[in-house]
Design a protein around this motif. Structure first.
Motif, mmCIF file in Angstrom:
data_model
loop_
_atom_site.group_PDB
_atom_site.id
_atom_site.type_symbol
_atom_site.label_atom_id
_atom_site.label_comp_id
_atom_site.label_asym_id
_atom_site.label_seq_id
_atom_site.Cartn_x
_atom_site.Cartn_y
_atom_site.Cartn_z
ATOM 1 N N THR A 155 42.473 35.449 19.045
ATOM 2 C CA THR A 155 42.856 36.607 19.852
ATOM 3 C C THR A 155 43.226 36.161 21.257
ATOM 4 O OG1 THR A 155 42.182 38.858 20.478
ATOM 5 C CG2 THR A 155 40.546 37.139 20.768
ATOM 6 N N GLU A 156 43.698 37.104 22.043
ATOM 7 C CA GLU A 156 43.928 36.901 23.473
ATOM 8 C C GLU A 156 43.690 38.234 24.171
ATOM 9 O OE1 GLU A 156 47.839 35.879 24.687
ATOM 10 O OE2 GLU A 156 48.828 37.343 23.399
ATOM 11 N N PRO A 157 43.435 38.204 25.464
ATOM 12 C CA PRO A 157 43.152 39.463 26.157
ATOM 13 C C PRO A 157 44.394 40.334 26.278
ATOM 14 C CG PRO A 157 43.326 37.661 27.735
ATOM 15 C CD PRO A 157 43.370 37.029 26.370
ATOM 16 N N GLU A 158 44.176 41.624 26.432
ATOM 17 C CA GLU A 158 45.300 42.519 26.689
ATOM 18 C C GLU A 158 45.933 42.203 28.039
ATOM 19 O OE1 GLU A 158 44.070 46.569 26.281
ATOM 20 O OE2 GLU A 158 43.372 46.312 24.212
ATOM 21 N N GLU A 159 45.106 41.667 28.960
ATOM 22 C CA GLU A 159 45.628 41.320 30.290
ATOM 23 C C GLU A 159 44.996 40.004 30.751
ATOM 24 O OE1 GLU A 159 45.137 42.800 34.922
ATOM 25 O OE2 GLU A 159 44.893 44.277 33.317
ATOM 26 N N TRP A 160 45.838 39.082 31.205
ATOM 27 C CA TRP A 160 45.328 37.842 31.798
ATOM 28 C C TRP A 160 45.090 38.066 33.291
ATOM 29 C CZ3 TRP A 160 43.291 33.924 29.364
ATOM 30 C CH2 TRP A 160 43.662 33.676 28.034
ATOM 31 N N LEU A 161 43.910 37.761 33.746
ATOM 32 C CA LEU A 161 43.570 37.920 35.155
ATOM 33 C C LEU A 161 44.149 36.775 35.977
ATOM 34 C CD1 LEU A 161 39.813 38.800 34.583
ATOM 35 C CD2 LEU A 161 41.580 40.401 35.365
ATOM 36 N N GLU A 162 44.491 37.075 37.208
ATOM 37 C CA GLU A 162 44.922 36.013 38.123
ATOM 38 C C GLU A 162 43.762 35.045 38.344
ATOM 39 O OE1 GLU A 162 47.809 35.136 39.875
ATOM 40 O OE2 GLU A 162 48.711 36.479 38.389
ATOM 41 N N PRO A 163 44.016 33.738 38.312
ATOM 42 C CA PRO A 163 42.931 32.781 38.544
ATOM 43 C C PRO A 163 42.263 32.999 39.899
ATOM 44 C CG PRO A 163 44.877 31.663 37.697
ATOM 45 C CD PRO A 163 45.292 33.069 38.016
ATOM 46 N N LEU A 164 40.957 32.820 39.918
ATOM 47 C CA LEU A 164 40.183 32.997 41.148
ATOM 48 C C LEU A 164 39.982 31.624 41.786
ATOM 49 C CD1 LEU A 164 38.871 35.539 42.415
ATOM 50 C CD2 LEU A 164 36.708 34.802 41.407
ATOM 51 N N GLN A 165 40.450 31.461 43.011
ATOM 52 C CA GLN A 165 40.303 30.191 43.730
ATOM 53 C C GLN A 165 39.767 30.438 45.129
ATOM 54 O OE1 GLN A 165 44.441 28.506 42.840
ATOM 55 N NE2 GLN A 165 43.155 26.681 42.611
ATOM 56 N N ALA A 166 39.125 29.416 45.681
ATOM 57 C CA ALA A 166 38.594 29.495 47.050
ATOM 58 C C ALA A 166 38.700 28.102 47.672
ATOM 59 C CB ALA A 166 37.161 30.016 47.029
ATOM 60 N N GLU A 167 37.611 27.632 48.294
ATOM 61 C CA GLU A 167 37.651 26.317 48.943
ATOM 62 C C GLU A 167 37.892 25.216 47.916
ATOM 63 O OE1 GLU A 167 37.665 26.058 52.120
ATOM 64 O OE2 GLU A 167 37.179 28.155 52.506
ATOM 65 N N LEU A 168 38.799 24.286 48.247
ATOM 66 C CA LEU A 168 39.115 23.185 47.335
ATOM 67 C C LEU A 168 38.383 21.903 47.703
ATOM 68 C CD1 LEU A 168 42.961 23.810 47.012
ATOM 69 C CD2 LEU A 168 41.143 24.544 45.462
ATOM 70 N N LEU A 169 37.921 21.822 48.949
ATOM 71 C CA LEU A 169 37.163 20.653 49.416
ATOM 72 C C LEU A 169 35.912 21.152 50.136
ATOM 73 C CD1 LEU A 169 40.061 18.422 50.816
ATOM 74 C CD2 LEU A 169 38.816 18.079 48.669
ATOM 75 N N SER A 189 31.814 29.455 48.009
ATOM 76 C CA SER A 189 32.988 30.279 48.330
ATOM 77 C C SER A 189 33.503 31.012 47.091
ATOM 78 C CB SER A 189 34.097 29.418 48.953
ATOM 79 O OG SER A 189 34.507 28.389 48.072
ATOM 80 N N ILE A 190 33.446 30.356 45.927
ATOM 81 C CA ILE A 190 33.836 31.040 44.684
ATOM 82 C C ILE A 190 32.794 32.090 44.312
ATOM 83 C CG2 ILE A 190 33.830 30.672 42.167
ATOM 84 C CD1 ILE A 190 36.544 30.322 43.194
ATOM 85 N N ASN A 191 31.521 31.751 44.500
ATOM 86 C CA ASN A 191 30.467 32.709 44.147
ATOM 87 C C ASN A 191 30.600 34.001 44.944
ATOM 88 O OD1 ASN A 191 27.997 33.184 42.551
ATOM 89 N ND2 ASN A 191 27.001 33.304 44.541
ATOM 90 N N ARG A 192 30.966 33.875 46.225
ATOM 91 C CA ARG A 192 31.135 35.071 47.059
ATOM 92 C C ARG A 192 32.295 35.935 46.570
ATOM 93 N NH1 ARG A 192 29.229 31.734 51.395
ATOM 94 N NH2 ARG A 192 31.323 30.937 51.783
ATOM 95 N N LYS A 193 33.263 35.326 45.872
ATOM 96 C CA LYS A 193 34.365 36.095 45.285
ATOM 97 C C LYS A 193 34.026 36.552 43.863
ATOM 98 C CE LYS A 193 38.332 34.147 47.775
ATOM 99 N NZ LYS A 193 39.683 33.538 47.622
ATOM 100 N N MET A 194 33.315 35.686 43.118
ATOM 101 C CA MET A 194 33.048 35.953 41.708
ATOM 102 C C MET A 194 32.131 37.154 41.503
ATOM 103 S SD MET A 194 31.287 33.406 38.899
ATOM 104 C CE MET A 194 29.693 33.380 39.759
ATOM 105 N N VAL A 195 31.082 37.275 42.318
ATOM 106 C CA VAL A 195 30.115 38.353 42.118
ATOM 107 C C VAL A 195 30.774 39.729 42.263
ATOM 108 C CG1 VAL A 195 27.981 39.399 42.950
ATOM 109 C CG2 VAL A 195 28.123 36.912 42.696
#
Length: 444
Positions: free
Chosen positions: A116-130, A282-288
């Motif tokens: 299967t696949e989702p009805e909608e693909w979410l935009e990838p979540l990104q934050a600090e890279l370094l 930084s991702i956790n602050r966006k993910m929650v």
């Protein structure tokens, strides 16, 4: 006489390889005389000169010596130790291409395991890279030939530690003390008996857990305390297993307390150094908030949070829902969850300990009514609890995953039990590595 089992000698002559694709582990995949070869440091579409490392029955392994024709996605690694250190494997690939690669892995796994696949693909979540990594287990080794202590991650293809003086992916206040820390250990009486240091960071404090294989002499303890004072650190010693961890500085509990804040919910979560916490703040602050938005939490909702840990999702959920129940297998984490509920003055949240892989019929919290469920399991996934989840008949389920293969497997189970995969996407929790963090929304 028994024949000795000797490793087959690999060819020493470099080979030219055309790279067809990128493996899940981030290695280039090509063919030499019809045999698959995995080439470290090579990217899809490239032609490289490579050196054999291992030859196996069905495939060979090699490392890139020279890029003959480069991919447009190739970038200069941000760390000068990239070629040697095994801590990261994808710094030579652009950030955009990295997240596309991770998304392709999730798509492939869902198609393969769940059909299967989702009805909608979410935009990838990104934050600090370094400078994002706030928890790490660092190897420590005093090297006689160098007459100094190495601290960091293992070299590629080796058990030796990479000789580094800083690390761009560790939070800056840890990277900045690697060399002073090395010099401190050089001066210790038991410098050869310290195999690792775990680092844990809250928003304001850094803790070190020093593993030592011989008793720490009093003189060495004094040096650790002085080092902690100079660099504003919390220092623990660990002579044996996790139960032996004890703090030597600071002596005051409040001064040593690690914590992190989730500003969107006006909450602060307390933690201890060995507690599980998301590596990338930084991702956790966006993910929650992302997860809670997907779950569409309303003031009348009754939410169940499984594999809740110290309350990373549970506590914020309690600021939005009518009632929240968090369930976790580790007693210490349940205690921390209760501590965090009290710390944030929340009286609509409860925490329970339970082995979520076992039969849960006797658990008191199972017999309650939940209309929404959030799960954040370990790499092994949540297969055993899905039957219990569907008994609650929740209208929405949000699944946070650190392993796309088990997410895909569990998706198949949920689909078979009457749920639709509405949305799914990836989150870049570990930039420059092959780790794939995902999130999915299921609806009845």
């Amino acid at each position: 006489m028994a024949r000795r089992n000797r490793r087959k000698q690999v060819p020493t002559e470099p080979v030219t390889v055309e790279i067809e694709s990128l493996s899940h582990e981030g290695r280039g995949v090509g063919r030499i005389n019809g045999k698959t070869i995995f080439v470290d440091g090579a990217l899809a579409g490239e032609t490289v000169e490579a050196q054999y490392i291992y030859q196996r029955g069905k495939f060979d392994e090699a490392k890139t010596l020279n890029v003959i024709s480069a991919s447009p996605d190739r970038v200069e690694p941000p760390c000068e130790n990239f070629a040697v250190c095994g801590g990261c494997s994808m710094q030579h690939l652009s950030s955009a291409a990295q997240i596309q690669h991770k998304e392709s892995i999730l798509k492939e796994q869902l198609a393969h395991f769940a059909k299967t696949e989702p009805e909608e693909w979410l935009e990838p979540l990104q934050a600090e890279l370094l400078a994002y990594r706030r928890k790490a287990r660092l190897g420590v080794r005093y090297v006689m030939k160098k007459e100094r202590t190495l601290i960091g991650f293992r070299e590629k293809y080796s058990n030796f530690l990479a000789d580094i003086d800083h690390c761009p992916v560790l939070v800056k206040r840890v990277s900045d003390i690697l060399m002073p820390l090395s010099e401190l250990i050089d001066s210790l009486q038991i410098r050869q008996f310290i195999p690792q240091i775990e680092v844990a960071n809250g928003d304001d404090k850094t803790a070190l857990i020093v593993r030592h294989l011989k008793p720490m002499p009093e003189e060495d303890c004094v040096k650790w305390v002085e080092f902690a004072k100079e660099h504003g650190l919390v220092v623990y010693l660990q002579p044996k297993g996790p139960k032996t961890v004890h703090r030597i500085w600071p002596l005051d509990d409040e001064e040593s307390q690690l914590s992190y804040r989730l500003p969107e919910f006006n909450v602060e979560l307390l933690q201890e150094p060995l507690d599980f916490a998301q590596v990338n703040a930084s991702i956790n602050r966006k993910m929650v908030p992302y997860a809670i938005e997907l779950l569409d939490v309303q003031p009348e909702d009754r939410v169940l949070d499984l594999f809740c840990g110290l309350g990373n999702f549970t506590i914020p959920l309690a600021t939005r829902a009518k009632t929240v129940v968090g369930v976790e297998g580790v007693d210490e984490m349940v205690a921390r969850g209760k501590q965090n509920a009290k710390h944030n003055q929340l009286d609509n949240v409860e925490f329970y300990q339970a082995d979520l892989t076992k039969n849960l019929e006797e658990e008191t919290w199972v017999n309650r009514d939940y209309n929404k469920v959030l799960i954040d399991p370990a790499r092994s996934g949540a297969l055993e609890v899905i039957e219990n989840i569907v008994k609650f008949n929740p209208e929405k389920i949000v699944y946070v995953s650190c392993n796309p293969a088990t997410l895909a497997r569990d998706t198949g189970e949920l689909v078979n039990r009457g749920y639709k995969l509405k949305k799914a996407g990836v989150m870049d929790m570990f930039p420059h590595t092959t780790h794939v963090e995902s999130i999915a929304l299921f609806e009845k």
